[in-house]
Design a protein around this motif. Structure first.
Motif, PDB file in Angstrom:
ATOM      1  N   GLY A  30       0.794  -1.224   0.000  1.00 47.18           N
ATOM      2  CA  GLY A  30       0.000   0.000   0.000  1.00 47.18           C
ATOM      3  C   GLY A  30       0.822   1.268   0.000  1.00 47.18           C
ATOM      4  N   GLU A  31       2.131   1.100   0.153  1.00 43.88           N
ATOM      5  CA  GLU A  31       2.994   2.280   0.195  1.00 43.88           C
ATOM      6  C   GLU A  31       3.647   2.540  -1.159  1.00 43.88           C
ATOM      7  OE1 GLU A  31       5.701   3.793   3.809  1.00 43.88           O
ATOM      8  OE2 GLU A  31       5.732   1.651   3.529  1.00 43.88           O
ATOM      9  N   VAL A  32       3.763   3.798  -1.518  1.00 41.74           N
ATOM     10  CA  VAL A  32       4.553   4.174  -2.691  1.00 41.74           C
ATOM     11  C   VAL A  32       5.698   5.037  -2.184  1.00 41.74           C
ATOM     12  CG1 VAL A  32       4.606   5.293  -4.927  1.00 41.74           C
ATOM     13  CG2 VAL A  32       2.513   4.203  -4.145  1.00 41.74           C
ATOM     14  N   LEU A  33       6.889   4.492  -2.290  1.00 43.85           N
ATOM     15  CA  LEU A  33       8.042   5.216  -1.776  1.00 43.85           C
ATOM     16  C   LEU A  33       8.707   5.984  -2.913  1.00 43.85           C
ATOM     17  CD1 LEU A  33      10.044   5.245   0.864  1.00 43.85           C
ATOM     18  CD2 LEU A  33      11.458   3.931  -0.673  1.00 43.85           C
ATOM     19  N   GLY A  34       8.835   7.281  -2.737  1.00 45.18           N
ATOM     20  CA  GLY A  34       9.558   8.090  -3.715  1.00 45.18           C
ATOM     21  C   GLY A  34      11.018   8.115  -3.339  1.00 45.18           C
ATOM     22  N   PHE A  35      11.845   7.777  -4.301  1.00 49.62           N
ATOM     23  CA  PHE A  35      13.267   7.673  -4.031  1.00 49.62           C
ATOM     24  C   PHE A  35      13.930   8.857  -4.714  1.00 49.62           C
ATOM     25  CE2 PHE A  35      16.962   4.549  -3.925  1.00 49.62           C
ATOM     26  CZ  PHE A  35      16.998   4.550  -2.546  1.00 49.62           C
ATOM     27  N   LEU A  36      14.402   9.792  -3.910  1.00 49.25           N
ATOM     28  CA  LEU A  36      14.910  11.037  -4.469  1.00 49.25           C
ATOM     29  C   LEU A  36      16.402  11.176  -4.225  1.00 49.25           C
ATOM     30  CD1 LEU A  36      12.216  13.393  -2.975  1.00 49.25           C
ATOM     31  CD2 LEU A  36      12.469  12.811  -5.365  1.00 49.25           C
ATOM     32  N   GLY A  37      17.006  11.996  -5.042  1.00 50.56           N
ATOM     33  CA  GLY A  37      18.414  12.288  -4.823  1.00 50.56           C
ATOM     34  C   GLY A  37      19.003  12.856  -6.082  1.00 50.56           C
TER      35      GLY A  37
END
Lengths: 320, 248
Positions: A30-37
Protein backbone atom coordinates in the motif's frame (compact mmCIF):
# COMPACT_ATOMS: atom_id res chain seq x y z
CA UNK A 1 1.46 -4.98 7.82
CA UNK A 2 4.30 -7.18 6.56
CA UNK A 3 7.21 -5.43 4.88
CA UNK A 4 7.34 -6.42 1.22
CA UNK A 5 10.62 -4.66 0.57
CA UNK A 6 13.27 -4.82 3.20
CA UNK A 7 16.77 -3.48 2.67
CA UNK A 8 19.27 -3.64 5.48
CA UNK A 9 22.54 -1.74 5.56
CA UNK A 10 23.22 -2.04 1.84
CA UNK A 11 26.71 -1.02 0.82
CA UNK A 12 28.39 -0.99 -2.55
CA UNK A 13 31.65 0.48 -3.75
CA UNK A 14 32.97 0.80 -7.27
CA UNK A 15 36.72 1.01 -6.88
CA UNK A 16 37.34 3.76 -4.36
CA UNK A 17 33.91 5.33 -4.85
CA UNK A 18 31.37 4.46 -2.20
CA UNK A 19 28.23 4.49 -4.32
CA UNK A 20 25.93 3.27 -1.58
CA UNK A 21 27.04 3.54 2.00
CA UNK A 22 24.64 1.87 4.38
CA UNK A 23 21.07 2.24 3.15
CA UNK A 24 18.23 0.58 5.04
CA UNK A 25 14.58 0.91 4.23
CA UNK A 26 11.33 -0.99 4.40
CA UNK A 27 8.26 -0.58 2.27
CA UNK A 28 4.95 -2.20 3.16
CA UNK A 29 1.95 -3.07 1.06
CA UNK A 30 0.00 0.00 0.00
CA UNK A 31 2.99 2.28 0.20
CA UNK A 32 4.55 4.17 -2.69
CA UNK A 33 8.04 5.22 -1.78
CA UNK A 34 9.56 8.09 -3.71
CA UNK A 35 13.27 7.67 -4.03
CA UNK A 36 14.91 11.04 -4.47
CA UNK A 37 18.41 12.29 -4.82
CA UNK A 38 20.73 14.17 -7.14
CA UNK A 39 22.23 12.32 -10.08
CA UNK A 40 24.97 10.01 -8.85
CA UNK A 41 23.61 9.88 -5.32
CA UNK A 42 23.27 6.11 -5.50
CA UNK A 43 19.58 5.76 -6.35
CA UNK A 44 20.01 3.37 -9.25
CA UNK A 45 22.73 1.38 -7.50
CA UNK A 46 20.47 0.92 -4.49
CA UNK A 47 17.60 -0.23 -6.70
CA UNK A 48 19.86 -2.62 -8.56
CA UNK A 49 20.83 -4.19 -5.25
CA UNK A 50 17.25 -4.44 -4.06
CA UNK A 51 16.26 -6.17 -7.30
CA UNK A 52 19.17 -8.58 -6.99
CA UNK A 53 20.87 -7.43 -10.19
CA UNK A 54 23.88 -6.20 -8.26
CA UNK A 55 25.36 -8.08 -5.37
CA UNK A 56 25.94 -5.73 -2.44
CA UNK A 57 29.35 -5.62 -0.76
CA UNK A 58 27.48 -6.03 2.49
CA UNK A 59 23.90 -5.89 3.71
CA UNK A 60 20.82 -7.75 2.53
CA UNK A 61 17.70 -7.07 0.51
CA UNK A 62 14.46 -9.02 0.78
CA UNK A 63 11.49 -9.07 -1.55
CA UNK A 64 8.31 -10.44 0.04
CA UNK A 65 10.49 -12.13 2.64
CA UNK A 66 12.89 -13.77 0.18
CA UNK A 67 16.54 -12.77 0.21
CA UNK A 68 17.35 -11.65 -3.34
CA UNK A 69 20.82 -13.18 -3.25
CA UNK A 70 19.97 -16.41 -1.41
CA UNK A 71 16.61 -17.20 -3.06
CA UNK A 72 16.78 -15.15 -6.25
CA UNK A 73 14.12 -17.04 -8.21
CA UNK A 74 11.45 -16.76 -5.52
CA UNK A 75 12.28 -13.10 -4.93
CA UNK A 76 12.32 -12.20 -8.62
CA UNK A 77 9.05 -14.00 -9.27
CA UNK A 78 7.40 -11.49 -6.94
CA UNK A 79 9.17 -8.47 -8.34
CA UNK A 80 8.39 -6.22 -11.26
CA UNK A 81 11.28 -4.02 -12.27
CA UNK A 82 11.60 -1.17 -14.70
CA UNK A 83 15.34 -0.56 -15.11
CA UNK A 84 16.68 2.90 -15.86
CA UNK A 85 16.00 3.85 -19.48
CA UNK A 86 13.43 1.06 -19.88
CA UNK A 87 15.65 -1.33 -21.87
CA UNK A 88 13.89 -3.81 -24.17
CA UNK A 89 14.94 -5.97 -27.11
CA UNK A 90 14.85 -3.45 -29.92
CA UNK A 91 14.24 -5.90 -32.75
CA UNK A 92 11.11 -7.35 -31.14
CA UNK A 93 7.58 -5.97 -31.23
CA UNK A 94 5.88 -5.10 -27.92
CA UNK A 95 3.58 -8.10 -28.47
CA UNK A 96 6.36 -10.64 -28.90
CA UNK A 97 8.48 -9.02 -26.21
CA UNK A 98 5.67 -9.21 -23.66
CA UNK A 99 4.90 -12.80 -24.66
CA UNK A 100 8.59 -13.60 -24.11
CA UNK A 101 8.54 -12.06 -20.62
CA UNK A 102 5.31 -13.93 -19.84
CA UNK A 103 6.89 -17.20 -20.97
CA UNK A 104 10.00 -16.67 -18.84
CA UNK A 105 7.71 -15.97 -15.91
CA UNK A 106 6.09 -19.33 -16.49
CA UNK A 107 2.77 -18.32 -18.05
CA UNK A 108 1.57 -20.50 -20.90
CA UNK A 109 -1.12 -20.41 -23.52
CA UNK A 110 -4.33 -18.55 -22.75
CA UNK A 111 -3.10 -17.42 -19.35
CA UNK A 112 -0.03 -15.81 -20.93
CA UNK A 113 -2.20 -14.07 -23.51
CA UNK A 114 -4.58 -12.82 -20.82
CA UNK A 115 -1.68 -11.35 -18.83
CA UNK A 116 -0.24 -9.69 -21.90
CA UNK A 117 -3.64 -8.27 -22.85
CA UNK A 118 -4.17 -6.76 -19.40
CA UNK A 119 -0.70 -5.20 -19.34
CA UNK A 120 -1.18 -3.83 -22.86
CA UNK A 121 -4.50 -2.33 -21.94
CA UNK A 122 -3.22 -0.74 -18.74
CA UNK A 123 -0.29 0.88 -20.51
CA UNK A 124 -2.17 1.80 -23.68
CA UNK A 125 0.08 -0.06 -26.10
CA UNK A 126 -2.65 -1.34 -28.43
CA UNK A 127 -1.77 0.96 -31.32
CA UNK A 128 1.90 -0.09 -31.53
CA UNK A 129 1.67 -3.77 -30.63
CA UNK A 130 3.20 -5.07 -33.84
CA UNK A 131 5.75 -2.36 -34.56
CA UNK A 132 9.37 -3.11 -33.64
CA UNK A 133 10.36 -1.53 -30.35
CA UNK A 134 13.28 0.36 -31.90
CA UNK A 135 10.85 2.40 -34.01
CA UNK A 136 8.76 3.49 -31.01
CA UNK A 137 8.83 6.92 -29.41
CA UNK A 138 10.42 7.36 -26.02
CA UNK A 139 7.02 7.44 -24.35
CA UNK A 140 5.93 4.15 -25.88
CA UNK A 141 9.25 2.50 -25.08
CA UNK A 142 8.80 3.51 -21.47
CA UNK A 143 5.31 2.07 -21.50
CA UNK A 144 6.62 -1.22 -22.90
CA UNK A 145 9.02 -1.30 -19.95
CA UNK A 146 6.19 -0.65 -17.52
CA UNK A 147 4.02 -3.28 -19.20
CA UNK A 148 6.65 -5.99 -18.73
CA UNK A 149 7.08 -4.95 -15.10
CA UNK A 150 3.38 -5.26 -14.22
CA UNK A 151 2.63 -8.26 -16.43
CA UNK A 152 2.63 -10.78 -13.59
CA UNK A 153 0.81 -8.47 -11.16
CA UNK A 154 3.75 -8.52 -8.72
CA UNK A 155 3.59 -7.70 -5.02
CA UNK A 156 6.61 -5.50 -5.38
CA UNK A 157 7.19 -2.96 -8.09
CA UNK A 158 10.44 -1.07 -8.48
CA UNK A 159 10.63 1.59 -11.16
CA UNK A 160 13.69 3.63 -11.98
CA UNK A 161 12.47 6.97 -13.32
CA UNK A 162 9.21 5.74 -14.85
CA UNK A 163 8.16 9.16 -16.16
CA UNK A 164 11.54 10.34 -17.42
CA UNK A 165 11.19 11.70 -20.94
CA UNK A 166 7.41 11.52 -21.06
CA UNK A 167 5.20 14.44 -22.03
CA UNK A 168 2.81 15.88 -19.40
CA UNK A 169 -0.13 13.74 -20.55
CA UNK A 170 1.88 10.55 -20.48
CA UNK A 171 3.30 11.49 -17.09
CA UNK A 172 -0.20 11.96 -15.78
CA UNK A 173 -1.23 8.60 -17.19
CA UNK A 174 1.71 6.76 -15.63
CA UNK A 175 1.09 8.40 -12.27
CA UNK A 176 -2.55 7.39 -12.41
CA UNK A 177 -1.43 3.86 -13.13
CA UNK A 178 0.96 3.84 -10.18
CA UNK A 179 -1.68 5.23 -7.84
CA UNK A 180 -4.14 2.65 -9.03
CA UNK A 181 -1.75 -0.22 -8.42
CA UNK A 182 -0.57 1.12 -5.08
CA UNK A 183 -3.45 -0.32 -3.10
CA UNK A 184 -2.09 -3.82 -2.73
CA UNK A 185 1.57 -3.46 -3.69
CA UNK A 186 4.77 -2.08 -2.30
CA UNK A 187 6.19 0.31 -4.85
CA UNK A 188 9.47 2.17 -5.11
CA UNK A 189 9.68 4.94 -7.68
CA UNK A 190 12.89 6.81 -8.20
CA UNK A 191 12.67 10.27 -9.61
CA UNK A 192 14.25 13.63 -9.52
CA UNK A 193 11.00 15.38 -10.29
CA UNK A 194 9.75 16.65 -6.96
CA UNK A 195 6.18 17.22 -8.02
CA UNK A 196 6.01 13.51 -8.66
CA UNK A 197 6.59 12.81 -5.00
CA UNK A 198 3.52 14.82 -4.12
CA UNK A 199 1.53 13.34 -6.97
CA UNK A 200 2.03 9.66 -6.26
CA UNK A 201 4.18 8.93 -3.24
CA UNK A 202 2.99 8.25 0.26
CA UNK A 203 6.53 8.61 1.52
CA UNK A 204 9.77 10.09 0.29
CA UNK A 205 13.34 9.05 0.96
CA UNK A 206 16.08 11.42 -0.06
CA UNK A 207 19.54 10.02 -0.52
CA UNK A 208 22.77 11.82 -1.07
CA UNK A 209 26.28 10.43 -1.44
CA UNK A 210 25.03 6.93 -0.78
CA UNK A 211 23.23 7.72 2.47
CA UNK A 212 19.66 8.47 3.45
CA UNK A 213 19.41 12.13 4.42
CA UNK A 214 15.65 12.42 4.81
CA UNK A 215 12.71 10.04 5.18
CA UNK A 216 9.13 11.17 5.57
CA UNK A 217 5.99 12.30 3.78
CA UNK A 218 6.10 15.14 1.29
CA UNK A 219 4.59 17.32 4.02
CA UNK A 220 7.36 16.36 6.45
CA UNK A 221 9.89 17.42 3.87
CA UNK A 222 8.10 20.66 3.23
CA UNK A 223 8.36 21.56 6.88
CA UNK A 224 12.07 21.67 6.44
CA UNK A 225 11.73 24.34 3.80
CA UNK A 226 13.16 27.71 4.82
CA UNK A 227 9.84 29.54 4.36
CA UNK A 228 7.48 26.81 5.46
CA UNK A 229 4.55 28.40 7.28
CA UNK A 230 5.72 31.92 6.54
CA UNK A 231 3.01 34.41 5.63
CA UNK A 232 3.41 36.72 2.69
CA UNK A 233 1.55 40.04 2.70
CA UNK A 234 1.33 42.76 0.06
CA UNK A 235 0.47 46.22 1.29
CA UNK A 236 0.92 49.75 -0.01
CA UNK A 237 4.28 51.24 0.96
CA UNK A 238 2.67 53.84 3.19
CA UNK A 239 1.21 51.19 5.48
CA UNK A 240 4.33 49.06 5.64
CA UNK A 241 5.83 50.39 8.84
CA UNK A 242 2.48 50.23 10.59
CA UNK A 243 1.94 46.57 9.89
CA UNK A 244 5.57 45.71 10.59
CA UNK A 245 5.37 47.13 14.10
CA UNK A 246 2.05 45.38 14.68
CA UNK A 247 3.51 42.06 13.65
CA UNK A 248 6.69 42.33 15.63
CA UNK A 249 4.69 42.44 18.86
CA UNK A 250 3.96 38.74 18.63
CA UNK A 251 6.53 36.42 20.17
CA UNK A 252 5.63 33.63 17.77
CA UNK A 253 6.81 35.70 14.83
CA UNK A 254 10.54 35.45 14.45
CA UNK A 255 11.07 38.23 11.93
CA UNK A 256 9.40 40.31 9.28
CA UNK A 257 11.38 40.81 6.12
CA UNK A 258 10.83 42.88 3.02
CA UNK A 259 10.90 40.73 -0.06
CA UNK A 260 10.36 43.29 -2.80
CA UNK A 261 8.80 46.52 -3.89
CA UNK A 262 6.50 46.80 -6.90
CA UNK A 263 4.50 49.89 -8.02
CA UNK A 264 4.36 51.45 -4.59
CA UNK A 265 3.48 48.17 -2.97
CA UNK A 266 5.62 46.32 -0.55
CA UNK A 267 5.89 42.57 -0.38
CA UNK A 268 6.49 41.49 3.22
CA UNK A 269 7.07 38.10 4.71
CA UNK A 270 6.46 37.17 8.33
CA UNK A 271 8.56 34.23 9.47
CA UNK A 272 7.27 32.01 12.26
CA UNK A 273 9.42 30.65 15.03
CA UNK A 274 10.10 27.00 14.28
CA UNK A 275 7.04 24.83 14.03
CA UNK A 276 4.54 27.52 14.98
CA UNK A 277 1.50 28.58 13.05
CA UNK A 278 1.14 32.35 12.84
CA UNK A 279 -1.93 32.83 10.68
CA UNK A 280 -4.06 33.95 13.65
CA UNK A 281 -1.44 36.45 14.80
CA UNK A 282 -1.02 37.97 11.37
CA UNK A 283 -4.74 38.43 10.77
CA UNK A 284 -5.06 39.96 14.22
CA UNK A 285 -2.25 42.40 13.47
CA UNK A 286 -3.92 43.37 10.23
CA UNK A 287 -7.24 43.97 11.94
CA UNK A 288 -5.71 46.00 14.76
CA UNK A 289 -3.66 48.24 12.51
CA UNK A 290 -6.73 48.69 10.29
CA UNK A 291 -4.88 48.76 7.00
CA UNK A 292 -5.85 47.48 3.59
CA UNK A 293 -3.98 44.36 2.54
CA UNK A 294 -3.78 43.66 -1.18
CA UNK A 295 -2.78 40.07 -0.87
CA UNK A 296 -2.07 37.53 1.85
CA UNK A 297 -1.16 33.88 1.72
CA UNK A 298 0.60 31.17 3.68
CA UNK A 299 3.80 29.96 2.06
CA UNK A 300 4.06 26.19 2.07
CA UNK A 301 7.74 26.03 1.23
CA UNK A 302 9.18 24.65 -1.94
CA UNK A 303 10.27 21.03 -2.09
CA UNK A 304 13.00 22.13 -4.45
CA UNK A 305 14.47 24.30 -1.74
CA UNK A 306 14.35 21.46 0.76
CA UNK A 307 15.94 19.14 -1.74
CA UNK A 308 18.76 21.57 -2.43
CA UNK A 309 19.23 22.27 1.22
CA UNK A 310 19.57 18.65 2.32
CA UNK A 311 21.56 17.41 -0.62
CA UNK A 312 24.11 20.21 -0.77
CA UNK A 313 24.63 21.12 2.88
CA UNK A 314 27.37 18.53 3.19
CA UNK A 315 29.22 19.84 0.21
CA UNK A 316 29.23 23.38 1.50
CA UNK A 317 30.44 22.24 4.88
CA UNK A 318 33.20 20.37 3.13
CA UNK A 319 34.31 23.43 1.21
CA UNK A 320 34.27 25.74 4.21
CA UNK B 1 14.50 -29.09 -13.34
CA UNK B 2 11.66 -29.16 -15.84
CA UNK B 3 10.97 -25.47 -15.22
CA UNK B 4 14.62 -24.78 -15.72
CA UNK B 5 14.60 -26.54 -19.09
CA UNK B 6 11.46 -24.66 -20.09
CA UNK B 7 13.03 -21.31 -19.27
CA UNK B 8 16.21 -22.24 -21.13
CA UNK B 9 14.05 -23.13 -24.09
CA UNK B 10 12.19 -19.79 -23.92
CA UNK B 11 15.51 -17.92 -23.94
CA UNK B 12 16.83 -20.05 -26.80
CA UNK B 13 13.70 -19.44 -28.86
CA UNK B 14 13.86 -15.68 -28.39
CA UNK B 15 17.56 -15.58 -29.17
CA UNK B 16 17.15 -17.71 -32.27
CA UNK B 17 14.41 -15.38 -33.43
CA UNK B 18 16.66 -12.39 -32.75
CA UNK B 19 19.25 -13.75 -35.20
CA UNK B 20 16.63 -13.87 -37.91
CA UNK B 21 15.04 -10.53 -36.97
CA UNK B 22 18.15 -8.82 -38.32
CA UNK B 23 19.95 -9.82 -41.53
CA UNK B 24 22.73 -11.36 -39.41
CA UNK B 25 21.60 -14.98 -39.61
CA UNK B 26 20.75 -14.73 -43.29
CA UNK B 27 24.12 -13.20 -44.17
CA UNK B 28 25.83 -15.86 -42.11
CA UNK B 29 23.97 -18.70 -43.80
CA UNK B 30 24.59 -17.42 -47.31
CA UNK B 31 28.26 -16.67 -46.76
CA UNK B 32 28.92 -19.93 -44.99
CA UNK B 33 27.29 -22.05 -47.66
CA UNK B 34 28.91 -20.07 -50.46
CA UNK B 35 32.38 -20.11 -48.92
CA UNK B 36 32.40 -23.78 -47.92
CA UNK B 37 31.40 -24.61 -51.49
CA UNK B 38 33.90 -22.25 -53.05
CA UNK B 39 36.74 -23.52 -50.91
CA UNK B 40 35.89 -27.13 -51.66
CA UNK B 41 35.79 -26.60 -55.41
CA UNK B 42 38.48 -24.01 -56.02
CA UNK B 43 40.99 -24.38 -53.20
CA UNK B 44 40.39 -28.01 -52.32
CA UNK B 45 40.24 -29.10 -55.96
CA UNK B 46 37.12 -31.18 -55.39
CA UNK B 47 36.92 -32.46 -58.97
CA UNK B 48 40.63 -32.99 -59.61
CA UNK B 49 40.83 -35.33 -56.66
CA UNK B 50 38.56 -37.69 -58.53
CA UNK B 51 37.25 -39.10 -55.29
CA UNK B 52 33.68 -39.25 -54.13
CA UNK B 53 34.26 -37.83 -50.64
CA UNK B 54 33.92 -34.51 -48.86
CA UNK B 55 37.45 -34.26 -47.43
CA UNK B 56 38.20 -31.13 -49.43
CA UNK B 57 34.90 -29.68 -48.23
CA UNK B 58 35.35 -30.29 -44.51
CA UNK B 59 39.05 -29.41 -44.42
CA UNK B 60 38.26 -25.70 -44.56
CA UNK B 61 35.48 -25.67 -42.00
CA UNK B 62 37.64 -24.83 -38.96
CA UNK B 63 39.19 -21.92 -40.86
CA UNK B 64 35.84 -20.54 -41.92
CA UNK B 65 34.48 -20.97 -38.41
CA UNK B 66 37.43 -18.98 -37.18
CA UNK B 67 35.93 -15.88 -38.75
CA UNK B 68 32.25 -16.71 -38.93
CA UNK B 69 31.59 -18.13 -35.48
CA UNK B 70 32.93 -15.07 -33.60
CA UNK B 71 30.61 -13.03 -35.82
CA UNK B 72 27.67 -15.04 -34.52
CA UNK B 73 28.94 -15.04 -30.94
CA UNK B 74 29.92 -11.39 -30.61
CA UNK B 75 26.45 -10.04 -30.01
CA UNK B 76 25.36 -12.68 -27.47
CA UNK B 77 26.28 -10.68 -24.37
CA UNK B 78 27.98 -7.53 -25.61
CA UNK B 79 24.69 -6.35 -27.08
CA UNK B 80 22.77 -7.09 -23.88
CA UNK B 81 25.30 -5.10 -21.92
CA UNK B 82 25.37 -2.23 -24.39
CA UNK B 83 21.60 -1.79 -24.54
CA UNK B 84 21.02 -2.50 -20.86
CA UNK B 85 18.69 -5.43 -21.52
CA UNK B 86 21.01 -7.55 -19.40
CA UNK B 87 19.50 -5.79 -16.40
CA UNK B 88 16.08 -6.86 -17.52
CA UNK B 89 17.17 -10.42 -18.26
CA UNK B 90 19.00 -10.84 -14.96
CA UNK B 91 16.06 -9.57 -12.91
CA UNK B 92 13.63 -12.00 -14.49
CA UNK B 93 13.13 -15.17 -12.48
CA UNK B 94 15.71 -17.29 -14.25
CA UNK B 95 19.24 -18.31 -13.36
CA UNK B 96 22.27 -16.98 -15.24
CA UNK B 97 23.07 -20.56 -16.27
CA UNK B 98 19.70 -20.87 -18.01
CA UNK B 99 20.28 -17.62 -19.87
CA UNK B 100 23.80 -18.60 -20.90
CA UNK B 101 22.86 -22.07 -22.09
CA UNK B 102 19.73 -20.78 -23.84
CA UNK B 103 21.68 -18.19 -25.78
CA UNK B 104 24.43 -20.65 -26.60
CA UNK B 105 21.97 -23.23 -27.88
CA UNK B 106 20.27 -20.63 -30.09
CA UNK B 107 23.52 -19.50 -31.69
CA UNK B 108 24.65 -23.10 -32.11
CA UNK B 109 21.35 -23.87 -33.81
CA UNK B 110 22.00 -21.10 -36.34
CA UNK B 111 25.31 -22.75 -37.17
CA UNK B 112 23.52 -26.09 -37.31
CA UNK B 113 21.12 -24.69 -39.88
CA UNK B 114 24.12 -23.46 -41.89
CA UNK B 115 25.62 -26.95 -41.87
CA UNK B 116 22.32 -28.51 -42.90
CA UNK B 117 22.11 -26.08 -45.79
CA UNK B 118 25.34 -27.52 -47.21
CA UNK B 119 23.39 -30.71 -48.07
CA UNK B 120 23.79 -30.10 -51.83
CA UNK B 121 27.45 -31.02 -51.36
CA UNK B 122 26.40 -34.34 -49.90
CA UNK B 123 23.91 -34.87 -52.72
CA UNK B 124 26.63 -34.05 -55.25
CA UNK B 125 29.10 -36.67 -54.03
CA UNK B 126 26.37 -39.25 -53.74
CA UNK B 127 25.36 -38.48 -57.27
CA UNK B 128 28.91 -38.68 -58.60
CA UNK B 129 29.92 -41.84 -56.79
CA UNK B 130 29.36 -43.83 -53.66
CA UNK B 131 31.09 -42.09 -50.76
CA UNK B 132 31.34 -43.45 -47.24
CA UNK B 133 28.36 -41.68 -45.71
CA UNK B 134 29.48 -42.69 -42.21
CA UNK B 135 32.63 -40.68 -42.68
CA UNK B 136 30.60 -37.73 -43.92
CA UNK B 137 28.28 -37.90 -40.92
CA UNK B 138 31.25 -38.06 -38.53
CA UNK B 139 32.77 -35.09 -40.31
CA UNK B 140 29.56 -33.12 -39.87
CA UNK B 141 29.58 -34.00 -36.17
CA UNK B 142 33.20 -32.87 -35.88
CA UNK B 143 32.47 -29.68 -37.74
CA UNK B 144 29.44 -28.91 -35.55
CA UNK B 145 31.40 -29.60 -32.35
CA UNK B 146 34.29 -27.40 -33.49
CA UNK B 147 31.84 -24.60 -34.16
CA UNK B 148 30.28 -25.19 -30.74
CA UNK B 149 33.62 -24.90 -29.00
CA UNK B 150 34.47 -21.67 -30.84
CA UNK B 151 31.01 -20.40 -30.03
CA UNK B 152 31.31 -21.09 -26.29
CA UNK B 153 34.62 -19.25 -26.25
CA UNK B 154 33.11 -16.41 -28.26
CA UNK B 155 30.13 -16.20 -25.90
CA UNK B 156 32.41 -15.91 -22.90
CA UNK B 157 34.49 -13.20 -24.56
CA UNK B 158 31.36 -11.36 -25.65
CA UNK B 159 30.41 -11.06 -21.97
CA UNK B 160 33.69 -9.27 -21.26
CA UNK B 161 32.88 -6.18 -23.30
CA UNK B 162 30.08 -3.92 -24.45
CA UNK B 163 31.78 -3.54 -27.79
CA UNK B 164 30.87 -6.18 -30.36
CA UNK B 165 33.85 -5.42 -32.58
CA UNK B 166 36.26 -6.02 -29.73
CA UNK B 167 34.38 -9.20 -28.86
CA UNK B 168 34.74 -10.37 -32.46
CA UNK B 169 38.46 -9.66 -32.79
CA UNK B 170 39.45 -11.12 -29.43
CA UNK B 171 37.34 -14.23 -29.96
CA UNK B 172 38.81 -14.77 -33.42
CA UNK B 173 42.34 -14.39 -32.03
CA UNK B 174 41.74 -16.80 -29.15
CA UNK B 175 40.13 -19.36 -31.45
CA UNK B 176 43.05 -19.00 -33.86
CA UNK B 177 45.54 -19.73 -31.09
CA UNK B 178 43.55 -22.77 -30.00
CA UNK B 179 43.30 -24.01 -33.54
CA UNK B 180 47.04 -23.60 -34.02
CA UNK B 181 48.07 -24.83 -30.60
CA UNK B 182 49.36 -28.09 -32.00
CA UNK B 183 51.65 -26.27 -34.39
CA UNK B 184 55.09 -24.81 -34.03
CA UNK B 185 53.77 -21.27 -34.37
CA UNK B 186 52.25 -21.50 -30.93
CA UNK B 187 54.40 -24.19 -29.37
CA UNK B 188 57.66 -22.38 -30.11
CA UNK B 189 56.50 -19.52 -27.96
CA UNK B 190 56.49 -21.90 -25.00
CA UNK B 191 59.42 -24.14 -25.81
CA UNK B 192 62.60 -23.24 -23.99
CA UNK B 193 60.98 -21.91 -20.85
CA UNK B 194 57.80 -23.82 -20.09
CA UNK B 195 58.05 -27.34 -18.63
CA UNK B 196 57.33 -30.23 -20.93
CA UNK B 197 53.94 -31.05 -19.43
CA UNK B 198 52.69 -27.52 -20.13
CA UNK B 199 53.72 -27.85 -23.75
CA UNK B 200 52.03 -31.23 -23.94
CA UNK B 201 48.90 -29.74 -22.42
CA UNK B 202 48.84 -26.90 -24.94
CA UNK B 203 49.46 -29.35 -27.74
CA UNK B 204 46.53 -31.43 -26.60
CA UNK B 205 44.25 -28.39 -26.91
CA UNK B 206 44.70 -28.42 -30.64
CA UNK B 207 41.39 -28.52 -32.42
CA UNK B 208 42.90 -29.58 -35.67
CA UNK B 209 44.07 -33.00 -34.53
CA UNK B 210 40.66 -33.82 -33.06
CA UNK B 211 38.90 -32.43 -36.07
CA UNK B 212 41.04 -34.56 -38.39
CA UNK B 213 39.99 -37.65 -36.45
CA UNK B 214 36.38 -36.84 -37.19
CA UNK B 215 37.01 -36.20 -40.84
CA UNK B 216 38.60 -39.63 -41.12
CA UNK B 217 35.38 -41.03 -39.75
CA UNK B 218 36.68 -41.64 -36.23
CA UNK B 219 34.31 -40.56 -33.48
CA UNK B 220 36.54 -41.13 -30.48
CA UNK B 221 35.60 -40.76 -26.85
CA UNK B 222 38.59 -38.53 -26.03
CA UNK B 223 37.58 -36.17 -28.83
CA UNK B 224 33.98 -36.02 -27.60
CA UNK B 225 35.19 -35.43 -24.05
CA UNK B 226 37.57 -32.76 -25.31
CA UNK B 227 34.83 -30.82 -27.05
CA UNK B 228 32.27 -31.31 -24.29
CA UNK B 229 34.63 -30.19 -21.56
CA UNK B 230 35.88 -27.24 -23.58
CA UNK B 231 32.32 -26.04 -24.17
CA UNK B 232 31.39 -26.64 -20.53
CA UNK B 233 34.46 -24.82 -19.28
CA UNK B 234 33.94 -21.82 -21.57
CA UNK B 235 30.30 -21.52 -20.55
CA UNK B 236 31.24 -21.81 -16.90
CA UNK B 237 33.79 -19.02 -17.40
CA UNK B 238 31.00 -17.13 -19.16
CA UNK B 239 28.91 -17.40 -16.01
CA UNK B 240 31.70 -15.99 -13.85
CA UNK B 241 32.29 -13.13 -16.27
CA UNK B 242 28.58 -12.26 -16.24
CA UNK B 243 28.51 -12.20 -12.45
CA UNK B 244 31.56 -9.98 -12.32
CA UNK B 245 30.91 -7.63 -15.17
CA UNK B 246 27.17 -7.35 -15.68
CA UNK B 247 26.85 -3.98 -14.03
CA UNK B 248 30.03 -2.34 -15.27
Amino acid sequence: MPALIEATELKKSFGSIKAVNGISLTVTSGEVLGFLGPNGAGKSTTMKMITGFLEPDSGTARIAGYDVQEQPLAAKARLGYLPEGAPAYAEMSPASFLRFVAAVRGFRGAEAQRRVDIAVEKTGLQSVLNQTIETLSKGFKRRVGIAQAILHDPDVLIMDEPTDGLDPNQKHHVRELIREMARDKAIIVSTHILEEVEAVCSRAVVIDKGRIVADGTAEDLRQRAPYHGAIAIRVSSADADLIKTALQRFTSIAAVETVGRVNGHLHLRALPKSGMSIAAEVTQAIRESAIVVDEIYVERGKLDDVFRQITTSDQEAGHA
Amino acid sequence: MLDSLKRTWVIAKREFGAYFATPLALVFLIIFVALTGAFAFYVGNFFDRNQADLTSFFAYHPWLFLLLVPAIAMRLWAEERKTGTIELLMTLPLSPAEAIVGKFVAAWAVIGVALILTFPMWLTVNFLGSPDNGVILASYVGSFLTAGAFLAIGSCISALTKNQVIAFIVAAAVCFLLLMSGMDLVLNAFRGWAPQFVIAAIQSLSFLSYFEDFSKGIVSLPALIFYASLIAFALFANRIVIDQKKAA
